[in-house]
Scaffold this motif. Structure first.
Motif, mmCIF file in Angstrom:
data_model
loop_
_atom_site.group_PDB
_atom_site.id
_atom_site.type_symbol
_atom_site.label_atom_id
_atom_site.label_comp_id
_atom_site.label_asym_id
_atom_site.label_seq_id
_atom_site.Cartn_x
_atom_site.Cartn_y
_atom_site.Cartn_z
ATOM 1 N N SER A 61 0.776 -1.137 0.012
ATOM 2 C CA SER A 61 0.067 0.056 -0.020
ATOM 3 C C SER A 61 1.062 1.219 0.069
ATOM 4 O O SER A 61 2.024 1.159 0.479
ATOM 5 C CB SER A 61 -1.024 -0.064 1.121
ATOM 6 O OG SER A 61 -0.237 -0.152 2.369
ATOM 7 N N GLY A 62 0.441 2.268 -0.526
ATOM 8 C CA GLY A 62 1.117 3.323 -0.293
ATOM 9 C C GLY A 62 1.359 4.087 -1.825
ATOM 10 O O GLY A 62 1.134 3.369 -2.865
ATOM 11 N N ARG A 63 2.112 5.141 -1.981
ATOM 12 C CA ARG A 63 2.434 5.654 -3.262
ATOM 13 C C ARG A 63 4.035 5.417 -3.504
ATOM 14 O O ARG A 63 4.782 5.466 -2.437
ATOM 15 C CB ARG A 63 2.178 7.206 -3.512
ATOM 16 C CG ARG A 63 0.673 7.181 -3.150
ATOM 17 C CD ARG A 63 0.233 8.497 -3.047
ATOM 18 N NE ARG A 63 0.802 9.302 -1.965
ATOM 19 C CZ ARG A 63 1.122 10.689 -2.039
ATOM 20 N NH1 ARG A 63 0.555 11.489 -3.132
ATOM 21 N NH2 ARG A 63 1.592 11.293 -0.869
ATOM 22 N N SER A 64 4.278 5.592 -4.839
ATOM 23 C CA SER A 64 5.943 5.486 -5.198
ATOM 24 C C SER A 64 6.556 6.533 -4.753
ATOM 25 O O SER A 64 6.011 7.754 -4.863
ATOM 26 C CB SER A 64 6.096 4.770 -6.669
ATOM 27 O OG SER A 64 5.662 6.146 -7.365
ATOM 28 N N MET A 106 7.641 12.633 -5.258
ATOM 29 C CA MET A 106 8.592 13.593 -6.033
ATOM 30 C C MET A 106 7.747 14.673 -6.829
ATOM 31 O O MET A 106 7.877 15.748 -6.798
ATOM 32 C CB MET A 106 9.682 13.130 -6.171
ATOM 33 C CG MET A 106 10.690 12.249 -5.301
ATOM 34 S SD MET A 106 10.980 13.334 -3.808
ATOM 35 C CE MET A 106 12.155 14.361 -4.494
ATOM 36 N N ARG A 107 6.943 13.817 -7.829
ATOM 37 C CA ARG A 107 6.461 14.746 -8.889
ATOM 38 C C ARG A 107 5.341 15.630 -8.178
ATOM 39 O O ARG A 107 5.220 16.786 -8.455
ATOM 40 C CB ARG A 107 5.627 13.554 -9.697
ATOM 41 C CG ARG A 107 5.994 13.735 -11.138
ATOM 42 C CD ARG A 107 5.170 12.901 -12.336
ATOM 43 N NE ARG A 107 4.330 11.900 -11.419
ATOM 44 C CZ ARG A 107 5.050 10.423 -11.726
ATOM 45 N NH1 ARG A 107 6.027 10.284 -11.875
ATOM 46 N NH2 ARG A 107 3.819 9.703 -11.129
#
Length: 116
Positions: free
Chosen positions: A103-106, A111-112
């Motif tokens: 789960s989560g975001r890369s 950064m984007r």
């Protein structure tokens, strides 16, 4: 609040039971609770023993190249690696990250979003 406890005598296959009420939800299981792993001593021998052979050689190389000022830092970095690698929850998390199911975001997405 009317609550009851149902215990399945087959602890090896029993699923947790849930007690529920207007303000309460408690999960009860008859399975044994795994004990916390013993901490690994922060010594060169203990760290080396906790590493697979390929990483052990890298550890010895880094320790051999360390100066008196950096040897503590090198030992601590490898000790932390061994501590984390020995934690079953960390192993599950690492496997989920590798499988791209965590789960989560890369990091690249974050950064984007931050405009970097």
């Amino acid at each position: 609040m009317n609550q009851g406890i149902r215990v399945d005598p087959d602890a090896a296959t029993a699923l947790p039971d849930t007690l529920a009420g207007p303000d309460l939800e408690v999960t009860v299981s008859t399975r044994p609770i795994p004990s916390d792993p013993q901490p690994i001593p922060r010594t060169q021998n203990a760290v080396a023993a906790g590493l697979p052979p390929a990483q052990r050689m890298e550890f010895y190389r880094e320790m051999g190249e360390a100066t008196p000022e950096t040897i503590g830092h090198v030992l601590t970095n490898w000790w932390l690696l061994v501590q984390v690698a020995g934690d079953p929850q960390t192993a599950r998390t690492a496997a989920a990250v590798k499988a791209r199911t965590a789960s989560g975001r890369s990091a690249s997405t974050v950064m984007r979003e931050r405009g970097r």
